[in-house]
Each structure stands twice: as structure tokens, then as C-alpha cells.
Design a protein around this motif. Sequence first.
Motif, short mmCIF file in Angstrom:
data_model
loop_
_atom_site.label_atom_id
_atom_site.label_comp_id
_atom_site.label_asym_id
_atom_site.label_seq_id
_atom_site.Cartn_x
_atom_site.Cartn_y
_atom_site.Cartn_z
N UNK A 189 -2.63 -5.43 -1.16
CA UNK A 189 -1.64 -6.64 -1.01
C UNK A 189 -0.47 -6.54 -2.36
N UNK A 190 0.66 -6.96 -1.84
CA UNK A 190 1.94 -6.84 -2.79
C UNK A 190 2.02 -8.06 -3.50
N UNK A 191 2.10 -7.91 -4.62
CA UNK A 191 2.22 -9.10 -5.59
C UNK A 191 2.82 -8.67 -7.04
N UNK A 192 3.68 -9.76 -7.51
CA UNK A 192 4.08 -9.03 -8.77
C UNK A 192 3.77 -10.16 -9.95
N UNK A 193 2.64 -11.00 -9.54
CA UNK A 193 2.06 -12.01 -10.59
C UNK A 193 0.65 -11.86 -10.18
N UNK A 194 -0.07 -12.50 -11.23
CA UNK A 194 -1.79 -12.47 -11.02
C UNK A 194 -1.80 -13.76 -10.05
N UNK A 195 -2.80 -13.52 -9.19
CA UNK A 195 -3.27 -14.62 -8.26
C UNK A 195 -4.58 -14.43 -8.25
N UNK A 196 -5.40 -15.31 -8.55
CA UNK A 196 -7.00 -15.62 -8.57
C UNK A 196 -7.35 -16.35 -7.15
N UNK A 197 -7.86 -15.69 -6.26
CA UNK A 197 -8.69 -16.21 -5.14
C UNK A 197 -10.25 -16.18 -5.17
N UNK A 198 -10.67 -17.20 -4.36
CA UNK A 198 -12.34 -17.29 -4.31
C UNK A 198 -12.73 -17.42 -2.96
N UNK A 199 -13.49 -16.64 -2.43
CA UNK A 199 -14.30 -16.78 -1.02
C UNK A 199 -15.73 -16.55 -0.98
N UNK A 200 -16.26 -16.86 0.02
CA UNK A 200 -17.73 -16.95 0.17
C UNK A 200 -17.80 -15.85 1.49
N UNK A 201 -18.79 -14.83 1.36
CA UNK A 201 -19.04 -13.88 2.35
C UNK A 201 -20.45 -14.12 2.71
N UNK A 202 -20.71 -14.57 4.06
CA UNK A 202 -21.84 -15.30 4.60
C UNK A 202 -22.46 -14.02 5.46
N UNK A 203 -23.70 -13.51 5.02
CA UNK A 203 -24.40 -12.62 5.85
C UNK A 203 -25.32 -13.17 6.51
N UNK A 204 -25.69 -12.61 7.77
CA UNK A 204 -26.85 -12.89 8.53
C UNK A 204 -27.90 -11.89 8.72
N UNK A 205 -29.00 -12.28 8.69
CA UNK A 205 -30.21 -11.32 9.03
C UNK A 205 -31.04 -11.65 10.15
#
Length: 211
Positions: A189-205
Motif C-alpha cells: 500500500x502507498x501512503x504518506x501518513x499513518x493510517x490505522x485499520x482494524x479487521x476480523x479474520x474468520x477461520x472455519x474448521x
Amino acid sequence: MKKILAILLTSGVVLGAATIVYAEDGTESGSQQTISGETTADIQVNGTLGADNTDPNANIPEGDTNWINVTVPTKTIFYNTAANPAIVAPSYTIQNNSGRPVTVMANGFTPNGTNPTLPTDFTLKLAVTGTADNAATTASTNLITDGTIVSSLNSPLITLANVKNQQQAADSTGTPVNNKATFTYTGSATTTTQVNVNYTLNLKFDAVKWD
């Protein structure tokens, strides 16, 4: 999702004119007996209290979710810098502790709340590595492409051996090696400023059914 071993026993017990055939899970729950010319019937009852899903011989039905016993991290991170667009991340472990092999799938990737506007060239991938004898089914899965979350995943990542290093009932038992896999995040990703992002990865078994 749904592959999270007792050896198939074939046995006959004669009761009057009745024959009992053992089912694939080692019980008689799926078999039938016909009583002819008799006034009573005996039915065997096999129970397990506190079934141990790390024991391949546990009396748990094949494919039951109670076979699922997998260790995964609770939190993961990735990052890059303004000077270097490449995404970097630690390596994380998925470990199957079950008496059955378990198939691991990427089931979803969703934002936690509202994230800032993402760079239009932001790409994020889930990279999975198995062992020399148990390669990943899908080594790289797209999570974000050109700043947009991939809406539908349902991607099989790897099938982990059980805690005895078995993929099938007939396999020899051994020190667990193929019951582990590692994963990390790649992309850019190209960025000149700090960007905080938050996600949830869901795994299935899914517990693998043994024949």
C-alpha cells in the motif's frame, strides 16, 4: 464447513435370529435388529463421559464439531512504512490438537467499525505455509484488492493432520508435525501518513470424517 478416527469395526453378535453390525463410529446406533419368534430384545448401550477429542479412539461421531480442537492466535498485526509500501507481518501458527484431521478455511474478513479511507492500491493477502509433507491447499488468499475487501472468501487453506500425525485412519501414528501450519500477511500500500485499520479474520474448521 463442516472433514473438524476410530477404526471401522465390523463385528456380528447373534441374538436369537438378530445380527448386530457395528457402525463406522464403533457403536451400534445406526444398525437394526429384527426380533422374530422371540418376546424380548437386548440392546447394547455404550457411553462415554468426558470424551477426549484429542484421542483418535474417542467415541465421538465422525464429522461432529466436538472433534474440533485447534489453537490459533487471538490477535495478529501487519504494517508497512511510508518509505516501503510492502506489507510485513510476523508468522503465526495454527495447530490441530484433535484426534481427527481438521480442514481450515478462510471464512470471512470484515472491518471492525469504520476504517479510514484506504489507499486505492492497498492489497492484502493471507499467506499459508504447511510442511514438506503437507502443503497448503491455498497458499495465498486475497483479503483486500485495490483498497476493497474481498466480499466472499470460503477458501480452503490447508488440512492439518491429527495430533498423532495421521491424515487417514490407516496412517501410522508418530510425532505430530503435519498438524501445524503457519500464516502471515503480504501485500502493499502507498501512503504518506499513518493510517490505522482494524479487521476480523474468520477461520472455519471442519473435522475430517474417517472411513
